[in-house]
Design an enzyme around this catalytic site. Structure first.
Site, PDB file in Angstrom:
ATOM      1  N   ASP A  33      -8.137  -2.045   4.716  1.00 59.62           N
ATOM      2  CA  ASP A  33      -8.695  -0.850   4.070  1.00 59.62           C
ATOM      3  C   ASP A  33      -9.938  -0.367   4.799  1.00 59.62           C
ATOM      4  OD1 ASP A  33      -6.970  -0.431   1.785  1.00 59.62           O
ATOM      5  OD2 ASP A  33      -7.719  -2.357   1.045  1.00 59.62           O
ATOM      6  N   ASP A  69       0.235   1.230   0.930  1.00 57.37           N
ATOM      7  CA  ASP A  69      -0.620   1.016  -0.243  1.00 57.37           C
ATOM      8  C   ASP A  69      -0.941   2.261  -1.073  1.00 57.37           C
ATOM      9  OD1 ASP A  69      -2.017  -0.627  -1.981  1.00 57.37           O
ATOM     10  OD2 ASP A  69      -3.892  -0.518  -0.864  1.00 57.37           O
ATOM     11  N   HIS A  76      -3.207  -5.496   6.294  1.00 56.81           N
ATOM     12  CA  HIS A  76      -3.573  -4.227   5.650  1.00 56.81           C
ATOM     13  C   HIS A  76      -5.092  -4.153   5.554  1.00 56.81           C
ATOM     14  CE1 HIS A  76      -3.470  -0.714   3.193  1.00 56.81           C
ATOM     15  NE2 HIS A  76      -4.134  -1.306   2.222  1.00 56.81           N
ATOM     16  N   HIS A 122      -7.148   5.787   1.490  1.00 59.80           N
ATOM     17  CA  HIS A 122      -6.641   5.755   0.113  1.00 59.80           C
ATOM     18  C   HIS A 122      -7.558   5.065  -0.889  1.00 59.80           C
ATOM     19  CE1 HIS A 122      -4.818   2.222   2.153  1.00 59.80           C
ATOM     20  NE2 HIS A 122      -5.040   1.618   1.019  1.00 59.80           N
TER      21      HIS A 122
HETATM   22 ZN   LIG Z   1      -5.240  -0.421   0.684  1.00 55.92          ZN
END
Ligand SMILES: [Zn+2]
Length: 1022
Positions: A70, A192, A68, A437
Site C-alpha cells: 500500500d 485490493d 501487496h 486505494h
Molecule cells: Zn491495499
C-alpha cells in the site's frame, strides 16, 4: 532503416517544412525511438515467451509470488518504504525489493511480480549500477515482471478518470524509459480496491492490457460466480465494442495464499519439511493439504488452469522463506504425477496465466455493468468511503485541475525555450500517490492523510511557480519583468492581494480547449466600490455581495473580507488567459459597479430570486427551496439537509458492524431533518443584483447554505458549509443533501457517472448481473459519484441532475428523489484495518467542509448537452492568480499582454483536450477525447473530426505518432490478445482508424493519444 538513412530522412522532413508553409506530417518516417518510446531491450525473452510450459491434461496451478504494498495506509509512504514505525505494522518495502532480487537470482525458475511504481522508483534510484544491471537482466528474462505498473494501485470509486490516466501513465512511462518493451505491463492487478468501475476497465483496455485481476466483489456475486464457474469473463467496458473488451478474472482468495501456506516472516504457518530423519517431517501431509485446496479452487473455475496468489500485505521482506518452501512444494507435488496426480504446479505470473487461458478454446461470459457497490457481507457495504474525508477529496480534485493547467503551461514554457521555475514532477508524483486505494478513498489513518496533504501542498507550490514562470514568459511586451504573481485561498474566500491593494490584476487561466464564461468571485474588504476593466480596458459590470457569516467564520480563515466582488470573465480563450484590472474606489463614483440589494424578509412569505434564465422560489414557511423555473418551465423541487445516525456496533458479527471509514451503515433507514420543526426561520438573507442573486440559509450552527443563480446561466448552485458535525450526543452522523422532485416516475431508476466519464443506469434494490438480496436498504443502494447523478421520467420530459465538485456517495431511494452524502463523522471503527474512527478534526474542532452542488433541471433530450459541458467546467475551474500593482491600466497594458492563448482556435464542442504535456525527450503528449456517449445527445453524440492543422501557433508538427492511452507503446505495435464471448454480437465500432493526420476522427467516448514533435516555424508566427 539505417541511422544514416534516418538522418537523411529527418533532414528532408525539416527541409520540406522550411520550404513550405504547409504543415507536413510524416508519421511513419521517424523511427519509433524518436517518438519517445523505447522499443529495444537486451533480449526478447520477456513477456509471454518467458512463461514456463504448462502440462496439457493436468490442472495447472500457477503460483504467483507477489507482495501487496500500500502506498500509504496505516503508515506513510516513506514509513512503509523504509520500514520505520514497526509498532504500527512490520512493513519495509526496500527490504522486499532487496530480498526478491537476491532470491530470483538463486533460481531461474522463480518468478515475481511488482506493482507499485511509487515504491519501485524510490528503490531504483537508491541502487548502484551493478544492482540495476541485475534487475535489467531479470526483467528482460521475464523473471521479474511489472504488473499494473501505475504509480499506485488506484482506488476505483473516488477517482476521476483524468487522474487514473495520469497516475497510470506516470508509472508506465518510467518503466518504458528504464526497461523498454520488457518493462511494459500486460496485466492489470487491482487486487485490493473496494469495488471496480467500468471506466477503469475501459482505461485498461485502451492502455493495451490483456487482462485484469481483482479480489473484491460483492459476496453474493462471488458465490454465484463460483457456482456457475464464471469467475473469469470478458468485460465489455464501453459503447466502443470489442476495442473496449477486457479479460477479467476474480481471484479465489482475495490476494492471499491458501490458508496455512503463508511462508512469510509475518506469518506463522508451517514450513515444508522434507528431511525424513526429522521429527518435524511433514512434506506428504503439506502437499496433500495444498492439493486438496487446489482441487476445491479448480471446482470454481472453468478451465484446467488456476491462479494462486502467493503473497499478501508487505510480504517477501525475507523472500527466501517463500521461495525455499515453494520450491519444495512444486517439486514434491509434481513428483506425485507419476502416481496419478492431476496437478501440475509451476511458478507463474498473471500474464502467463492469461496467456494460458487465451490458449483455451472457450467462449467467455460477457460482463457489461460494473462491480459497485461492494458488500463483503450482508451488512457491510463499502459505500461510506465514497464520502469519507470530504476535504481531502476536494483537495485532490483541485490538485487534478491544477496539474492539468500546470502541464499545459510547462509545455508552453518548453516551446518558448523559457525556464520553468517549478518542477511539475512533484505534483505528478503527489497526485499519483493520492490516487491510491487508501488515499483519496479516505480510508487511511489521520497521520497518513496529513502526509498526503503535505505532499500535495508541495506539488501545489511547484505548480504555482510554473504559473508564475508561464506568465513571466507570456505577458511582458517590452521586456520589463512581470511583478510577483500571488495566489489566494478562494475556497475559504480569502485573498491578501484583493483585500489590501487599491489596484490589482487578476489573471484567469482557462485550461479547456474552448471558450468559457466564468463568474469570478474575489474576496474584498467591505465598504468600497470597485471598477473592473477587461483586457481591452472596457468597464465590465461587477457586483458586490456579502460573504455568508458561516463562510466568514470558517476555521483557519484569517481574512477580513466581508464581501465578494463578482464579475463575468466572458469568453476566456481556449488554453489561455485573460487579465482583468481591478481598481478600488472608496468614493463610490464608479458606474457598472453594483451593490447587492438586501430583500426585506417577511415571515411566512415566499422568497423569489430571478435572472433572465432561472427563477428560484423558497417556501416562506419551511425556508426550503420549493421550485425552480428554467426557461419558463416550472419544476417543483425541494432540497434540504438531513443526517443518518451511524450505527455503533462492536463488529463481533456481521449484523453488529459499525459505520466507519469504509462502511456506511446507518442505524435504521430514516434520515433526520436538520431541524425537527421547520418553524424557525431558515432564511437569513436574500440578495439581488444584476449579476448574481443569492438566498442564504442557516439550518443550524453546523449547516448553512447559499442558493445562487447567475445571469445567463441555467443551473442553480448550492454552496454549503457543513461542520463541525456535533457528536456530544455520542451519535456519529452522516450528513446528506436531499433533492426531492416531482419526477416520481423515475421510481428507483437513476443514473450515475463512472469516474466522472461514462454514465451507468442503476436500479434500486437490484443488480444487473446477479441475484441480490437487499439487507441494507440505504447503504446497499449507494453508488460513487464523481461528476453527476440524475433521475428522469421514462418519456424524457423531465430530468433532474446534480453535479458534484468532488467524490461523494449518492443514491435515489424513492422515485423523484436524489441524495448525496456530503460529510460524515463517526465514533467507531468498522474493523477493516484502519483501526481509527473517522472523527476528523481541524483547528481544534470537528472538520468543517465547504462545497457545492449544481442542480440542472431540463427535459431529457437536452440534458447531456447541459451537464456534460458544466461538469467539465466544474472540474476545470479557471486558475486565478493575482498581481498587486501601482500602474494605471494604460501603463499596465503598454507593458504586458492582457490576453493570450496557446492554441489557434477552440476545438469542437464535444471534444476535450484531455492532456497536453511535454515529455523528457522534448516531444509532447496530447490526448483528445469525445465527451459524449452514444445516444446522449442528438447532435453532440455524433462522431467528430478534429483537425490539428496549425493548431499550435508558430509551430509545425514534424511527426505525430498515435500511441495507446498510456503513451508507452505505438498504437500500430499494440496487439492485444483476442477473446471470444458468448455474446459475440458486439463488434468493433471501427476496427482501425481510417482518418489521416492531421484530421482525426473521434467516436463517442473515444480517447486518442499522440506523441507530437514540433519545430518552431517563424513564418507561421503572426
Ligand atoms: Zn491495499
Amino acid at each position: 532503416m539505417s541511422n544514416k538513412e534516418r538522418r537523411k530522412m529527418d533532414r528532408l522532413v525539416v527541409a520540406s517544412i522550411s520550404s513550405s508553409l504547409m504543415l507536413l506530417v510524416v508519421a511513419g518516417l521517424v523511427h519509433p525511438s524518436s517518438g519517445g518510446i523505447t522499443t529495444t531491450s537486451r533480449s526478447t525473452s520477456c513477456g509471454y515467451q518467458s512463461c514456463h510450459a504448462t502440462k496439457p491434461g493436468f490442472i495447472n496451478v500457477h503460483l504467483v509470488p507477489h507482495t501487496h504494498d500500500d502506498v500509504g495506509w496505516l503508515k506513510t509512504v516513506d514509513q512503509y518504504y523504509y520500514g520505520s514505525r514497526t509498532g504500527i505494522q512490520k512493513a519495509g518495502v526496500q527490504y522486499i525489493l532487496d530480498s526478491v532480487v537476491e532470491e530470483l537470482q538463486a533460481n531461474p525458475e522463480r518468478r515475481f511480480i511488482y506493482v507499485e511504481m511509487a515504491f519501485f522508483w524510490q528503490w531504483w534510484e537508491e541502487q548502484d549500477e551493478s544492482t540495476r544491471d541485475v534487475v535489467r537482466d531479470l526483467v528482460s528474462q521475464g523473471r521479474l515482471e511489472f504488473i499494473n505498473g501505475g504509480w499506485c494501485m488506484n482506488d476505483e470509486a473516488t477517482t476521476h478518470y483524468v487522474d487514473i490516466i495520469d497516475q497510470m501513465s506516470l508509472g508506465l512511462s518510467l518503466l518504458n524509459d528504464t526497461f523498454g518493451e520488457c518493462g511494459r505491463p500486460r496485466i492489470a492487478w487491482q487486487i485490493d480496491p473496494f469495488g471496480h468501475s467500468r471506466e477503469q476497465a475501459f482505461i485498461f483496455s485502451q492502455m493495451g492490457y490483456d487482462g485484469l485481476f481483482f479480489g473484491r466483489l460483492d459476496h453474493e456475486d462471488k458465490k454465484q460466480r463460483m457456482a456457475a464457474k464464471t469467475m473469469e469473463m470478458v468485460w465489455s467496458s464501453s459503447s466502443l465494442g470489442q476495442t473496449g473488451w477486457l479479460f477479467t478474472g476474480v481471484n479465489y482468495n482475495l490476494y492471499q495464499p491458501p490458508p496455512g501456506f503463508c511462508f512469510d516472516i509475518l506469518c506463522s504457518d508451517l514450513p515444508v519439511i522434507d528431511n525424513p530423519k526429522s521429527k518435524e517431517y511433514n512434506v506428504d501431509q503439506r502437499v496433500t493439504e495444498f492439493l486438496n485446496y487446489c482441487q476445491r479452487q479448480s471446482e470454481a473455475y472453468a478451465t484446467d488452469h488456476i491462479l494462486l496468489t502467493m503473497g499478501g500485505d508487505f510480504t517477501y521482506q525475507d523472500a527466501n522463506v517463500w521461495y525455499k518452501n515453494m520450491d519444495k512444494l512444486i517439486k514434491y507435488a509434481n513428483e506425485r504425477q507419476t502416481n496419478g496426480s492431476r496437478f501440475n504446479l509451476l511458478y507463474s505470473t498473471p500474464s502467463c496465466y492469461v496467456k494460458s487461458l487465451n490458449g483455451v478454446k472457450k467462449s467467455w461470459p460477457l460482463k457489461t455493468d460494473d462491480f459497485f457497490p461492494y458488500g463483503s457481507d450482508a451488512h457491510s457495504y463499502w459505500t461510506g468511503y465514497f464520502t469519507s474525508r470530504p476535504a481531502f477529496k476536494y483537495m485532490v480534485r483541485q490538485g487534478s485541475n491544477l496539474l492539468q493547467a500546470c502541464k499545459q503551461m510547462d509545455s508552453a514554457l518548453s516551446w518558448s525555450g523559457s525556464t520553468n521555475q517549478g518542477d511539475v514532477n512533484v505534483m505528478k508524483r503527489a497526485m499519483g500517490i493520492a490516487q491510491h486505494h487508501d488515499a483519496v478513498s479516505g480510508t487511511e489513518k489521520q497521520a497518513v492523510v496529513q502526509d498526503y496533504q503535505g505532499r500535495l501542498h508541495e506539488g501545489v507550490v511547484e505548480c504555482q511557480k510554473t504559473q508564475a514562470s508561464y506568465y513571466q514568459s507570456q505577458l511582458p511586451i517590452l521586456g520589463r519583468p512581470l511583478p510577483d504573481v500571488k495566489f489566494c485561498q478562494l475556497n475559504v474566500s480569502q485573498c491578501d492581494v484583493s483585500e489590501t491593494s487599491g489596484r490589482f490584476v487578476v489573471n484567469i487561466y482557462n485550461s479547456l480547449a474552448r471558450h468559457v464564461d466564468k463568474y469570478v468571485r474575489i474576496p474584498v474588504a467591505g465598504g468600497d466600490s470597485y471598477q473592473v476593466l477587461d483586457p481591452d480596458g472596457k468597464v465590465v459590470d461587477s457586483q458586490l455581495i456579502p460573504i455568508s457569516p458561516q463562510v466568514q467564520a470558517l476555521p483557519g480563515r484569517t481574512s477580513s473580507a466581508t464581501e465578494e466582488l463578482v464579475f463575468l470573465a466572458a469568453q476566456l480563450p481556449p488554453i489561455g488567459s485573460k487579465s482583468y484590472y481591478v481598481e478600488r474606489d472608496s468614493k463610490h463614483r464608479r458606474r457598472h459597479s453594483f451593490k447587492s440589494k438586501s430583500q426585506r424578509l417577511v415571515p411566512g412569505e415566499d422568497h423569489i430570486i430571478t435572472t433572465d434564465k432561472v427563477k428560484v422560489r423558497v417556501d416562506g414557511t419551511t425556508g426550503l427551496l420549493s421550485s425552480v423555473t428554467v426557461n419558463g418551465e416550472e419544476y417543483f423541487v425541494q432540497q434540504e439537509f438531513l443526517w443518518y445516525p451511524g450505527y455503533n456496533g462492536d463488529n463481533e458479527s456481521a449484523d453488529r458492524r459499525s459505520s466507519g471509514a469504509y462502511i456506511f451503515r446507518p442505524n435504521g433507514t430514516d434520515a433526520f431533518p436538520m431541524r425537527r420543526t421547520m418553524t424557525a426561520a431558515i432564511i437569513t438573507a436574500v440578495y439581488t443584483g444584476p449579476l448574481v442573486q443569492e438566498i442564504h440559509q442557516f439550518y443550524d450552527s453546523w449547516v448553512s447554505q447559499v442558493i445562487r443563480i447567475y445571469r445567463g446561466q441555467e443551473h442553480v448552485e448550492l454552496d454549503w458549509v457543513v461542520g463541525p458535525v456535533p457528536v456530544s450526543d455520542k451519535i456519529g452522523k452522516e450528513v446528506i443533501s436531499r433533492v426531492t422532485t416531482t419526477i416520481l416516475q423515475s421510481d428507483g431508476t437513476f443514473y450515475t457517472d463512472s469516474n466522472g466519464r461514462q454514465t451507468l443506469r442503476r436500479e434500486l434494490d437490484a443488480r444487473e448481473s446477479y441475484t441480490y438480496t437487499p439487507t441494507e436498504p440505504v447503504s446497499g443502494n449507494y453508488y460513487p459519484i464523481n461528476s453527476h447523478l440524475f433521475i428522469r421520467d421514462p418519456v424524457g420530459e423531465q430530468q433532474a441532475t446534480v453535479l458534484v465538485d468532488r467524490s461523494q456517495g449518492g443514491s435515489s431511494l424513492i422515485g423523484g428523489l436524489i441524495e448525496l452524502m456530503v460529510h460524515r463523522r463517526l465514533l467507531r471503527d468498522d474493523s477493516f484495518g484502519v483501526d481509527e474512527p473517522l472523527d476528523e478534526t481541524a483547528f481544534q474542532q470537528g472538520l468543517v467542509v465547504r462545497g457545492s452542488h449544481y442542480l440542472i433541471l431540463s427535459d431529457g433530450p437536452s440534458s447531456a448537452g447541459r451537464y456534460r459541458p458544466l461538469a467539465q467546467q466544474i472540474y476545470k475551474q479557471p486558475q486565478l492568480s493575482f498581481i498587486p500593482t501601482t500602474l494605471t491600466f494604460v501603463d499596465w497594458r503598454r507593458l504586458y499582454k492582457t490576453q493570450q492563448q496557446l492554441i489557434s482556435r477552440e476545438l469542437p464542442e464535444n471534444v476535450n483536450l484531455l492532456t497536453l504535456e511535454n515529455r523528457s525527450d522534448g516531444s509532447y503528449l496530447i490526448r483528445l477525447e469525445h465527451i459524449y456517449d452514444v445516444g446522449e445527445d442528438k447532435v453532440l453524440s455524433e462522431p467528430v473530426t478534429v483537425s490539428l492543422k496549425d493548431l499550435f501557433p508558430g509551430f509545425a508538427i514534424t511527426s505525430a505518432e498515435e500511441t495507446i492511452l498510456g503513451g508507452n507503446q505505438l498504437k500500430k505495435d499494440s496487439q492485444r490478445l483476442v477473446w471470444h464471448s458468448s455474446s459475440d454480437k458486439q463488434t468493433n465500432v471501427r476496427s482501425s482508424h481510417s482518418d489521416e493526420f492531421p484530421d482525426l476522427d473521434l467516436q463517442p467516448m473515444e480517447i486518442r493519444t499522440f506523441i507530437l514533435n514540433l519545430v518552431r516555424d517563424n513564418r507561421l508566427d503572426k
